[in-house]
Motif scaffolding. Structure first.
Motif, PDB file in Angstrom:
ATOM      1  N   ASP A  66       0.803  -1.219   0.000  1.00 35.73           N
ATOM      2  CA  ASP A  66       0.000   0.000   0.000  1.00 35.73           C
ATOM      3  C   ASP A  66       0.839   1.274   0.000  1.00 35.73           C
ATOM      4  N   ASP A  67       2.137   1.142   0.268  1.00 32.07           N
ATOM      5  CA  ASP A  67       2.965   2.327   0.478  1.00 32.07           C
ATOM      6  C   ASP A  67       4.196   2.428  -0.420  1.00 32.07           C
ATOM      7  N   VAL A  68       4.478   1.396  -1.187  1.00 34.02           N
ATOM      8  CA  VAL A  68       5.621   1.417  -2.092  1.00 34.02           C
ATOM      9  C   VAL A  68       5.150   0.936  -3.463  1.00 34.02           C
ATOM     10  N   ARG A  69       5.469   1.726  -4.484  1.00 33.35           N
ATOM     11  CA  ARG A  69       5.114   1.334  -5.848  1.00 33.35           C
ATOM     12  C   ARG A  69       6.302   1.604  -6.752  1.00 33.35           C
ATOM     13  N   ILE A  70       6.281   0.972  -7.900  1.00 35.50           N
ATOM     14  CA  ILE A  70       7.359   1.170  -8.861  1.00 35.50           C
ATOM     15  C   ILE A  70       7.302   2.609  -9.374  1.00 35.50           C
ATOM     16  N   SER A  71       8.447   3.242  -9.478  1.00 32.82           N
ATOM     17  CA  SER A  71       8.503   4.628  -9.961  1.00 32.82           C
ATOM     18  C   SER A  71       8.191   4.693 -11.449  1.00 32.82           C
ATOM     19  N   ASP A  72       7.426   5.710 -11.809  1.00 33.78           N
ATOM     20  CA  ASP A  72       7.139   5.940 -13.216  1.00 33.78           C
ATOM     21  C   ASP A  72       8.442   6.212 -13.970  1.00 33.78           C
ATOM     22  N   TYR A  73       8.540   5.691 -15.172  1.00 32.32           N
ATOM     23  CA  TYR A  73       9.625   5.930 -16.111  1.00 32.32           C
ATOM     24  C   TYR A  73      10.953   5.270 -15.728  1.00 32.32           C
ATOM     25  N   ILE A  74      11.330   5.285 -14.456  1.00 31.38           N
ATOM     26  CA  ILE A  74      12.649   4.758 -14.068  1.00 31.38           C
ATOM     27  C   ILE A  74      12.554   3.520 -13.184  1.00 31.38           C
ATOM     28  N   GLY A  75      11.382   2.994 -13.008  1.00 29.23           N
ATOM     29  CA  GLY A  75      11.193   1.828 -12.157  1.00 29.23           C
ATOM     30  C   GLY A  75      11.954   0.605 -12.615  1.00 29.23           C
ATOM     31  N   ARG A  76      12.127   0.465 -13.909  1.00 32.20           N
ATOM     32  CA  ARG A  76      12.856  -0.711 -14.410  1.00 32.20           C
ATOM     33  C   ARG A  76      14.324  -0.685 -14.005  1.00 32.20           C
ATOM     34  N   TYR A  77      14.791   0.455 -13.536  1.00 27.52           N
ATOM     35  CA  TYR A  77      16.176   0.588 -13.081  1.00 27.52           C
ATOM     36  C   TYR A  77      16.297   0.456 -11.555  1.00 27.52           C
ATOM     37  N   GLY A  78      15.236  -0.020 -10.902  1.00 26.73           N
ATOM     38  CA  GLY A  78      15.297  -0.257  -9.462  1.00 26.73           C
ATOM     39  C   GLY A  78      14.791   0.876  -8.587  1.00 26.73           C
ATOM     40  N   TRP A  79      14.044   1.812  -9.173  1.00 26.53           N
ATOM     41  CA  TRP A  79      13.522   2.941  -8.409  1.00 26.53           C
ATOM     42  C   TRP A  79      12.091   2.661  -7.956  1.00 26.53           C
ATOM     43  N   ASN A  80      11.822   2.999  -6.702  1.00 22.89           N
ATOM     44  CA  ASN A  80      10.478   2.898  -6.140  1.00 22.89           C
ATOM     45  C   ASN A  80      10.035   4.255  -5.618  1.00 22.89           C
ATOM     46  N   SER A  81       8.747   4.434  -5.569  1.00 26.28           N
ATOM     47  CA  SER A  81       8.144   5.594  -4.925  1.00 26.28           C
ATOM     48  C   SER A  81       7.629   5.123  -3.569  1.00 26.28           C
ATOM     49  N   VAL A  82       8.138   5.729  -2.504  1.00 25.75           N
ATOM     50  CA  VAL A  82       7.860   5.284  -1.138  1.00 25.75           C
ATOM     51  C   VAL A  82       7.073   6.364  -0.398  1.00 25.75           C
ATOM     52  N   ARG A  83       5.942   5.980   0.168  1.00 32.94           N
ATOM     53  CA  ARG A  83       5.159   6.908   0.980  1.00 32.94           C
ATOM     54  C   ARG A  83       5.863   7.085   2.324  1.00 32.94           C
TER      55      ARG A  83
END
Length: 116
Positions: A66-83
């Protein structure tokens, strides 16, 4: 964690600088000219590098669906968006993720661009 505390934490890193490439919508914390954190100014999430690939970063998405999702555009490089505010990810873990992201970016910089 409050946004101002997160920003202060990121910018306290050696050689860290702030940038606003998309206006006042997002602060990008950089070291040696490379981003290590993307902090949205309207929300409560921070983009950080959580692994070398999306598969490695998936561990955090599975642990905090519920709080971590793959980052737009750069997620394939290991980036997440963290609440970072109001979610299940603790302040200490947010700081740890920022540290890991900073360290990953720092390790890839040529020695000439690393902070002294």
């Amino acid at each position: 964690m409050r946004r101002d505390d997160l920003i202060d934490y990121c910018l306290a890193k050696p050689g860290a600088e702030e940038s606003y490439p998309w206006g006042d919508v997002e602060l990008v914390a950089k070291v040696g000219g490379k981003a290590f954190a993307f902090i949205g100014m309207d929300g409560d999430s921070v983009g950080v590098k959580c692994g070398r690939t999306a598969a490695e970063a998936d561990e955090y998405r599975q642990r905090y669906p519920d709080d971590v999702r793959i980052s737009d555009y750069i997620g394939r490089y290991g980036w997440n968006s963290v609440r970072y505010h109001g979610g299940a990810v603790s302040d200490d873990e947010v700081r740890e993720l920022v540290d890991r992201s900073y360290d990953a970016i720092l390790a890839k910089l040529p020695k000439s661009k690393r902070p002294a």
